[in-house]
Design an enzyme around this catalytic site. Structure first.
Site, PDB file in Angstrom:
ATOM      1  N   GLY A 267     -10.719  -4.624   3.794  1.00 61.08           N
ATOM      2  CA  GLY A 267      -9.781  -2.708   4.052  1.00 61.08           C
ATOM      3  C   GLY A 267      -9.265  -2.970   2.553  1.00 61.08           C
ATOM      4  N   PRO A 268      -8.772  -2.121   2.216  1.00 59.20           N
ATOM      5  CA  PRO A 268      -7.954  -1.921   1.208  1.00 59.20           C
ATOM      6  C   PRO A 268      -7.220  -3.344   1.408  1.00 59.20           C
ATOM      7  CG  PRO A 268      -7.366   0.120   2.069  1.00 59.20           C
ATOM      8  CD  PRO A 268      -8.790  -0.882   2.819  1.00 59.20           C
ATOM      9  N   PRO A 269      -5.946  -2.850   0.010  1.00 60.47           N
ATOM     10  CA  PRO A 269      -4.377  -3.973  -0.278  1.00 60.47           C
ATOM     11  C   PRO A 269      -3.565  -2.954   0.617  1.00 60.47           C
ATOM     12  CG  PRO A 269      -5.372  -3.497  -2.148  1.00 60.47           C
ATOM     13  CD  PRO A 269      -6.059  -2.816  -1.774  1.00 60.47           C
ATOM     14  N   GLY A 270      -2.542  -3.989   1.003  1.00 63.86           N
ATOM     15  CA  GLY A 270      -1.318  -3.670   1.813  1.00 63.86           C
ATOM     16  C   GLY A 270      -1.763  -2.625   3.111  1.00 63.86           C
TER      17      GLY A 270
ATOM     18  N   GLY B 223      -2.645  -4.384   6.221  1.00 64.61           N
ATOM     19  CA  GLY B 223      -2.238  -5.236   6.672  1.00 64.61           C
ATOM     20  C   GLY B 223      -3.588  -6.474   7.446  1.00 64.61           C
ATOM     21  N   LYS B 224      -4.268  -6.710   6.372  1.00 61.10           N
ATOM     22  CA  LYS B 224      -5.048  -7.802   6.960  1.00 61.10           C
ATOM     23  C   LYS B 224      -4.286  -9.022   6.914  1.00 61.10           C
ATOM     24  CE  LYS B 224      -7.335  -7.064   3.241  1.00 61.10           C
ATOM     25  NZ  LYS B 224      -6.379  -6.454   2.580  1.00 61.10           N
ATOM     26  N   THR B 225      -3.478  -9.739   6.159  1.00 57.20           N
ATOM     27  CA  THR B 225      -2.796 -11.130   6.837  1.00 57.20           C
ATOM     28  C   THR B 225      -2.339 -11.641   7.001  1.00 57.20           C
ATOM     29  OG1 THR B 225      -3.516 -10.982   4.072  1.00 57.20           O
ATOM     30  CG2 THR B 225      -1.517 -12.973   5.357  1.00 57.20           C
TER      31      THR B 225
ATOM     32  N   SER C 135     -23.225   9.418  -3.886  1.00 55.89           N
ATOM     33  CA  SER C 135     -22.776  10.473  -2.734  1.00 55.89           C
ATOM     34  C   SER C 135     -22.434  11.655  -3.344  1.00 55.89           C
ATOM     35  CB  SER C 135     -21.569   9.802  -2.223  1.00 55.89           C
ATOM     36  OG  SER C 135     -20.548   9.900  -2.629  1.00 55.89           O
TER      37      SER C 135
ATOM     38  N   LYS D 157     -12.969   8.334   3.175  1.00 54.69           N
ATOM     39  CA  LYS D 157     -12.944   9.424   2.894  1.00 54.69           C
ATOM     40  C   LYS D 157     -12.417  10.757   2.591  1.00 54.69           C
ATOM     41  CE  LYS D 157     -17.525   8.420   0.193  1.00 54.69           C
ATOM     42  NZ  LYS D 157     -18.926   8.845   0.047  1.00 54.69           N
TER      43      LYS D 157
END
Length: 807
Positions: free
Chosen positions: A359-362, A364-366, A684, A727
């Site tokens: 997913g994108p930075p920020g 909440g992955k970590t 796309s 999107k």
């Protein structure tokens, strides 16, 4: 000497003896071994005619048959003192240098070298300078002899007895360790003062070299003496301790290691390896470097968990409660963790799953990886792989290298202390590779459930079981992870947060965290809900919440400054939507990114990036030209081909759309995607480009509150795309009311949050007629009644008629 009346002026004709690797100076007695026929013939001639000959060195010693140009033209006239023929045919001769000689010409002679030469008188004028140089040479030579053990000490007395400055310089030059050309230069220096200076310079250089050599030898000798002394003292100490009846510390340490090995439960392979290394350690000296390496290896094996297991949380409800406490949303990940705990509770042991949060930075992955450890009740180990480009970082270094150590995986297991921790591998897509190997390939063994039960670290060189570990990896972009590595992992996409999710995350987590971090816990700092909503809409534009947290941190800093400056600890600070610019400045983004009115030739597309979804406007203009299609905006090859396909489709539908194609010889079609500095690519945008072209050619505006995504074919079919959730979230963030979705993506609509589906109308389209009917202002009237789903409009005859020149 052979008289030569034809060469007056002191010149005379003498035989020449070419020398190898030696320079004969005047007043120098030298024994020579002569074996070349021409050289022996020259000696015989000299013995018959006065015993004088010229001694000159060869420039290159390896030549057995030197030519005149290979011999220095400056040498020494010498006298044969003694000559002895040896049984092997060689001649031993003792010669004494008499004076310097310059060779003027080589005379014709077949048996030996015959030269015309003249004596070179030495010019020596007694002076204070000569006296000073003489004293310096004598003193320096004495120092040189003391440093150079190869020269006899009696040589100093011989030099002290020489009064002639020229002879003194020559005598010292003979005893210096100089190269052949350096000695030749001294021989050719006729004037006494320059020659003495040159000899003095060479002697000083030799003294410096000898001093450095002596320092090195003394240092080595001291080290050897210290080692021998330490060894001797250690042996004495052992003997004393043995007489006293006690064991030394080293033996105590070995005993401790043996006890730990006996009490540690190891695998069969590891146990045999440790016992073998322990046997070698007992036979080594404690002062040896290899003993330290072996001991560190044994310590590493013993410090690893082999059968130690952490108790897992069996309470499913408690695990769900912990996950909901730490994170808002992210239902898929929470559901997957709870499923794992449930299965593990029923089965007892399952192979550790490998989850990959993308997913994108920020997003909440970590922090989610940390929450997984808390929810499962396992210890959590985090390793950042960003920038790792050495395979040894994963697999470890072999013990043949100095400073070798285990890889990050084994070090993490040592830190965890149990065989079933939660292992968080952060930024797995940021690894690179170089000549030291590919760490991503090394991770294949770690993350493959079929292989990691026997992971082999290069340092340990024994199999280690990683099958109990729950691996969680994070990445921003799935394209940065090699396909074989993706195949080993369970991919879970985190597309980013909706506006509503961001609001709740800020209210429940970020605000409380930043107030505590800025020492405002006991102060009255209130940020209104309307202010949080304005921060989300007008001060941040991201898929995650990292910038949102930064903006809240900025408000807390200014609040802390205000409270500290006023000195009133009880002062309360209330931040509202109206007062927000006072804390954060002018808003950075408009809430609504769309145009103020419907425009001709401007359609809004949707794009996917590693940081989330983005709106992608596409502009088309018909301009005077020569029939070219101009494409700008730094588009990639795929997107440029989409433009070509879209234009061909519109041309093929010209009759049905009722448009008149412009004269291709007088007009250009200019397609532009704004923000030209940013590279863009992907299929796309096909239907967006086709809509913009159709709008420009028809002169009909496109709805400004509508966005679309989909790939186009030449016959107008709308093909599916990826990243639909990201999107649609971007469209909602930008104020879009209607989104056109390919019919084959209908299955993905369930992933879109309910609050977004409530605000946005999602229309399913199968072909470009459906797209134009919805996108163009008045499109229903232009294209007629909408066809039933699944019925394809026949276009083949029209396409062949209109675009036969393109096929």
């Amino acid at each position: 000497m052979t008289p030569n009346p034809e060469n007056p002026g002191g010149r005379r004709v003498l035989p020449l003896l070419p020398l190898r690797d030696i320079i004969v100076f005047p007043h120098m007695m030298v024994p020579l071994f002569v074996g070349r026929e021409k050289s022996i013939a020259a000696l015989d001639h000299a013995m018959r005619h006065g015993k004088e000959l010229v001694l000159a060195a060869q420039e290159v010693a390896k030549f057995d048959s030197p030519r005149p140009e290979d011999i220095y033209h400056f040498g020494t006239i010498g006298t044969i003192v003694q000559m002895l023929r040896l049984p092997d045919g060689t001649v031993k001769v003792l010669v004494e240098g008499q004076s310097r000689a310059r060779i003027h010409e080589f005379l014709p002679s077949t048996d030996y070298f015959l030269v015309q030469c003249e004596d070179v008188p030495v010019r020596a004028v007694p002076s204070i300078e000569v006296e000073a140089l003489t004293r310096s040479l004598r003193a320096t030579f004495e120092q040189y002899v003391k440093l150079n053990r190869r020269l006899p000490q009696d040589l100093v007395m011989s030099v002290e007895a020489i009064d002639d400055p020229s002879k003194l310089a020559d005598t010292i030059a003979v005893n210096l360790n100089l190269k052949l050309h350096e000695k030749q230069e001294i021989l050719e220096t006729v004037d006494t003062v320059p020659r003495m200076e040159r000899v003095f310079s060479h002697m000083r250089g030799e003294i410096e070299v000898l001093q450095v050599e002596r320092k090195i030898k003394n240092r080595v000798r001291k080290q050897v003496e210290r080692s021998q002394k330490e060894y001797y003292l250690n042996e004495q100490m052992r003997a004393i301790q043995k007489e006293l009846g006690g064991a030394d510390d080293y033996k105590n340490d070995l005993k401790d290691l043996e006890d730990r090995i006996a009490n540690k439960k190891l695998s069969e392979e590891a146990s045999e390896k440790v016992k073998s290394e322990m046997k070698k350690l007992r036979m080594m000296s404690p002062m040896s470097a290899e003993a330290t390496v072996v001991r560190n290896y044994i310590e590493t094996i013993l410090s690893l968990p082999w059968f130690e297991v952490a108790d897992e949380n069996a309470d499913i409800d408690r695990a769900e409660e912990i996950l909901n406490e730490d994170h808002y949303g992210l239902e898929k990940v929470k559901e997957r963790i709870v499923e794992y705990l449930a299965v593990n509770h029923l089965v007892g042991k399952i192979k550790g799953p490998i989850l990959c949060l993308v997913g994108p930075p920020g997003g909440g992955k970590t922090s989610l990886g940390k929450s997984i450890g808390r929810a499962t009740g396992r210890p959590m180990v985090r390793i950042s792989l960003g920038g790792v480009r050495d395979e040894a970082e994963v697999r470890g270094h072999r013990r043949t290298y100095i400073g070798s150590m285990p890889g990050k995986i084994i070090q993490g297991m040592k830190k965890a202390g149990v065989i079933n921790p939660v292992f968080l591998l952060d930024e797995v897509d940021k690894m690179s590779q170089d000549y030291r190997g590919d760490p991503a390939a090394a991770l294949l063994e770690v993350l493959d459930p079929e292989q990691n039960h026997a992971f082999n670290d290069h340092y340990m060189d024994v199999d280690y079981d990683l099958s109990h570990v729950m691996f969680v990896t994070t990445a921003n972009n799935l394209a940065g992870i090699p396909a074989p590595l993706q195949d080993r992992m369970e991919i879970i996409q985190l597309p980013g947060y909706t506006q509503n999710e961001k609001f709740h995350i800020a209210r429940r987590f970020l605000l409380r965290k930043q107030i505590e971090n800025h020492g405002l816990a006991d102060k009255k700092v209130v940020i209104a809900d309307s202010a949080i909503e304005r921060i989300i809409n007008e001060y941040t534009r991201e898929a995650g919440v990292r910038n949102l947290e930064r903006e809240i941190s900025g408000i807390c800093r200014k609040s802390a400054r205000f409270i500290t400056k006023t000195g009133n600890a009880g002062k309360s600070v209330r931040v509202t939507a109206a007062s927000l610019p006072k804390y954060l400045g002018v808003p950075r983004f408009r809430r609504d990114q769309l145009e103020d009115r419907d425009l001709i030739g401007l359609a809004t597309g949707l794009a996917w990036t590693a940081a989330g979804g983005e709106l992608l406007p596409v502009e088309v203009a018909i301009v005077p030209g020569k029939g070219k299609i101009v494409i700008t905006g730094k588009l990639g090859d795929v997107m440029q081909e989409s433009v070509q396909a879209a234009y061909s489709y519109v041309r093929s539908r010209a009759a049905q759309l009722g448009l008149k194609l412009p004269d291709p010889d007088k007009t250009d079609l200019h397609v532009h995607v704004p923000e030209g500095a940013i590279p863009k690519d992907g299929p796309s945008a096909g239907i967006t480009v086709a809509t913009s072209i159709a709008s420009a050619l028809l002169g009909v505006p496109v709805r400004r509150d509508l966005a679309m995504t989909g790939e186009i074919t030449l016959r107008g079919r709308v093909l599916p795309i990826g990243g639909l959730k990201e999107k649609v979230i971007a469209a909602h963030r930008g104020g879009v009311k209607v989104v056109l979705v390919p019919s084959e993506n209908e299955k993905d609509l369930k992933d879109i949050p309910a609050e977004i589906r409530k605000d946005i109308e999602l229309r399913i389209v199968e072909n470009m007629d459906d797209v134009l009917r919805s996108a163009l202002v008045g499109g229903e009237a232009l294209l007629g009644v909408q066809t039933a789903p699944g019925v394809e409009i026949p276009q083949h005859a029209t396409f062949a008629d209109q675009t036969g020149d393109l096929i």
